[in-house]
Scaffold this motif. Structure first.
Motif, mmCIF file in Angstrom:
data_model
loop_
_atom_site.group_PDB
_atom_site.id
_atom_site.type_symbol
_atom_site.label_atom_id
_atom_site.label_comp_id
_atom_site.label_asym_id
_atom_site.label_seq_id
_atom_site.Cartn_x
_atom_site.Cartn_y
_atom_site.Cartn_z
ATOM 1 N N VAL A 52 41.573 24.516 40.009
ATOM 2 C CA VAL A 52 41.532 25.952 40.306
ATOM 3 C C VAL A 52 40.067 26.351 40.398
ATOM 4 O O VAL A 52 39.263 25.960 39.559
ATOM 5 N N GLU A 53 39.720 27.118 41.431
ATOM 6 C CA GLU A 53 38.342 27.599 41.564
ATOM 7 C C GLU A 53 38.331 28.959 42.246
ATOM 8 O O GLU A 53 39.297 29.355 42.892
ATOM 9 N N ILE A 54 37.224 29.656 42.084
ATOM 10 C CA ILE A 54 37.027 30.944 42.739
ATOM 11 C C ILE A 54 35.964 30.739 43.809
ATOM 12 O O ILE A 54 34.892 30.206 43.530
ATOM 13 N N ARG A 55 36.273 31.140 45.046
ATOM 14 C CA ARG A 55 35.324 30.980 46.146
ATOM 15 C C ARG A 55 34.924 32.353 46.692
ATOM 16 O O ARG A 55 35.787 33.154 47.023
ATOM 17 N N PRO A 56 33.635 32.603 46.801
ATOM 18 C CA PRO A 56 33.193 33.852 47.421
ATOM 19 C C PRO A 56 33.371 33.774 48.940
ATOM 20 O O PRO A 56 33.226 32.703 49.529
ATOM 21 N N HIS A 57 33.722 34.902 49.545
ATOM 22 C CA HIS A 57 33.885 34.938 50.992
ATOM 23 C C HIS A 57 33.619 36.352 51.498
ATOM 24 O O HIS A 57 34.410 37.258 51.249
ATOM 25 N N ASP A 58 32.487 36.557 52.153
ATOM 26 C CA ASP A 58 32.118 37.859 52.721
ATOM 27 C C ASP A 58 32.231 38.996 51.713
ATOM 28 O O ASP A 58 32.836 40.037 51.982
ATOM 29 N N GLY A 59 31.674 38.811 50.526
ATOM 30 C CA GLY A 59 31.661 39.866 49.518
ATOM 31 C C GLY A 59 32.906 39.948 48.669
ATOM 32 O O GLY A 59 32.947 40.680 47.690
ATOM 33 N N VAL A 64 41.486 29.740 44.620
ATOM 34 C CA VAL A 64 41.942 28.554 45.340
ATOM 35 C C VAL A 64 42.476 27.543 44.333
ATOM 36 O O VAL A 64 41.777 27.159 43.398
ATOM 37 N N ALA A 65 43.719 27.128 44.535
ATOM 38 C CA ALA A 65 44.338 26.115 43.670
ATOM 39 C C ALA A 65 44.764 24.941 44.545
ATOM 40 O O ALA A 65 45.225 25.139 45.671
ATOM 41 N N ARG A 66 44.601 23.740 44.031
ATOM 42 C CA ARG A 66 45.108 22.557 44.722
ATOM 43 C C ARG A 66 46.406 22.156 44.054
ATOM 44 O O ARG A 66 46.481 22.012 42.836
ATOM 45 N N GLY A 70 52.571 14.401 44.678
ATOM 46 C CA GLY A 70 52.697 12.950 44.747
ATOM 47 C C GLY A 70 52.671 12.428 46.172
ATOM 48 O O GLY A 70 52.336 11.280 46.407
ATOM 49 N N SER A 71 53.029 13.276 47.147
ATOM 50 C CA SER A 71 52.991 12.846 48.537
ATOM 51 C C SER A 71 51.716 13.311 49.227
ATOM 52 O O SER A 71 51.363 12.834 50.294
ATOM 53 N N GLY A 72 51.032 14.284 48.622
ATOM 54 C CA GLY A 72 49.815 14.824 49.201
ATOM 55 C C GLY A 72 49.368 16.061 48.449
ATOM 56 O O GLY A 72 49.962 16.426 47.427
ATOM 57 N N GLU A 73 48.318 16.708 48.959
ATOM 58 C CA GLU A 73 47.790 17.917 48.323
ATOM 59 C C GLU A 73 47.855 19.094 49.278
ATOM 60 O O GLU A 73 47.663 18.942 50.483
ATOM 61 N N LEU A 74 48.134 20.263 48.713
ATOM 62 C CA LEU A 74 48.171 21.511 49.449
ATOM 63 C C LEU A 74 47.181 22.453 48.796
ATOM 64 O O LEU A 74 47.189 22.610 47.572
ATOM 65 N N GLU A 75 46.301 23.040 49.596
ATOM 66 C CA GLU A 75 45.360 24.021 49.071
ATOM 67 C C GLU A 75 46.034 25.386 49.188
ATOM 68 O O GLU A 75 46.474 25.774 50.267
ATOM 69 N N VAL A 76 46.121 26.096 48.066
ATOM 70 C CA VAL A 76 46.777 27.397 48.025
ATOM 71 C C VAL A 76 45.705 28.448 47.758
ATOM 72 O O VAL A 76 44.962 28.345 46.783
ATOM 73 N N VAL A 77 45.611 29.456 48.645
ATOM 74 C CA VAL A 77 44.544 30.451 48.569
ATOM 75 C C VAL A 77 45.135 31.845 48.425
ATOM 76 O O VAL A 77 45.966 32.261 49.237
ATOM 77 N N TRP A 78 44.718 32.547 47.368
ATOM 78 C CA TRP A 78 45.071 33.955 47.191
ATOM 79 C C TRP A 78 43.804 34.751 47.436
ATOM 80 O O TRP A 78 42.876 34.735 46.626
ATOM 81 N N MET A 79 43.756 35.442 48.554
ATOM 82 C CA MET A 79 42.554 36.189 48.933
ATOM 83 C C MET A 79 42.461 37.471 48.113
ATOM 84 O O MET A 79 43.461 38.138 47.838
ATOM 85 N N ILE A 87 48.449 30.627 35.988
ATOM 86 C CA ILE A 87 48.082 29.559 36.915
ATOM 87 C C ILE A 87 46.793 28.905 36.433
ATOM 88 O O ILE A 87 45.756 29.548 36.320
ATOM 89 N N GLY A 88 46.903 27.629 36.117
ATOM 90 C CA GLY A 88 45.780 26.837 35.649
ATOM 91 C C GLY A 88 46.071 25.370 35.902
ATOM 92 O O GLY A 88 47.158 25.003 36.349
ATOM 93 N N VAL A 89 45.117 24.525 35.604
ATOM 94 C CA VAL A 89 45.300 23.083 35.797
ATOM 95 C C VAL A 89 46.466 22.613 34.937
ATOM 96 O O VAL A 89 46.559 22.939 33.764
ATOM 97 N N GLY A 90 47.379 21.871 35.552
ATOM 98 C CA GLY A 90 48.546 21.346 34.854
ATOM 99 C C GLY A 90 49.791 22.206 34.999
ATOM 100 O O GLY A 90 50.883 21.782 34.641
ATOM 101 N N THR A 91 49.661 23.409 35.554
ATOM 102 C CA THR A 91 50.807 24.300 35.742
ATOM 103 C C THR A 91 51.718 23.753 36.834
ATOM 104 O O THR A 91 51.257 23.332 37.887
ATOM 105 N N MET A 92 53.029 23.760 36.582
ATOM 106 C CA MET A 92 54.007 23.414 37.607
ATOM 107 C C MET A 92 54.294 24.687 38.383
ATOM 108 O O MET A 92 54.587 25.722 37.788
ATOM 109 N N LEU A 93 54.211 24.615 39.701
ATOM 110 C CA LEU A 93 54.248 25.799 40.534
ATOM 111 C C LEU A 93 55.051 25.530 41.800
ATOM 112 O O LEU A 93 54.990 24.435 42.359
ATOM 113 N N THR A 94 55.814 26.525 42.234
ATOM 114 C CA THR A 94 56.499 26.469 43.519
ATOM 115 C C THR A 94 55.902 27.559 44.389
ATOM 116 O O THR A 94 55.817 28.708 43.955
#
Length: 118
Positions: A52-59, A64-66, A70-79, A87-94
């Motif tokens: 989980v990380e916070i990304r700055p974007h135009d102010g 952003v959570a990955r 097991g089949s791949g990674e999805l980047e999930v972004v809440w603007m 929501i944190g590392v290790g959280t099971m999420l749908t």
């Protein structure tokens, strides 16, 4: 996951832990693997948050959570979000929303989400 399985995973290298496929149950109807998500199609994915990380974007910032299943990674972004309770590392999420390829990564922007009860 029982205590014995938890203990085995605890001693495993990080790559081995996150690479194991998620076991789906009947409560997760309509869930698909990250690897099968098509560009510009709606998808519903269940997995474990690996970072989980916070990304700055135009102010403004984006959370952003990955998510790995097991089949791949999805980047999930809440603007416009700096955090989401639970929501944190290790959280099971749908998550559910439209999948796109952004910077060569499968990405879902502002999805609906459900925290898994374990």
């Amino acid at each position: 996951m029982g205590l014995r399985e938890w203990w085995r995973r605890l001693g495993a290298p990080d790559d081995a832990f996150w690479a194991e496929p998620v076991q789906y149950d009947e409560a997760l109807e309509g869930v698909q693997e990250v690897a099968t998500c098509a560009d510009r199609a709606k998808g519903r994915v269940h997995g474990t948050v690996t970072s989980v990380e916070i990304r700055p974007h135009d102010g403004a910032c984006s959370l952003v959570a990955r998510l790995s299943d097991g089949s791949g990674e999805l980047e999930v972004v809440w603007m416009g979000r700096r955090s989401i309770p639970g929501i944190g590392v290790g959280t099971m999420l749908t998550v559910e929303g439209r999948v796109c390829v952004h910077d060569k990564r499968r990405t879902m922007f502002n999805p609906r989400y459900e925290l898994a009860c374990v």
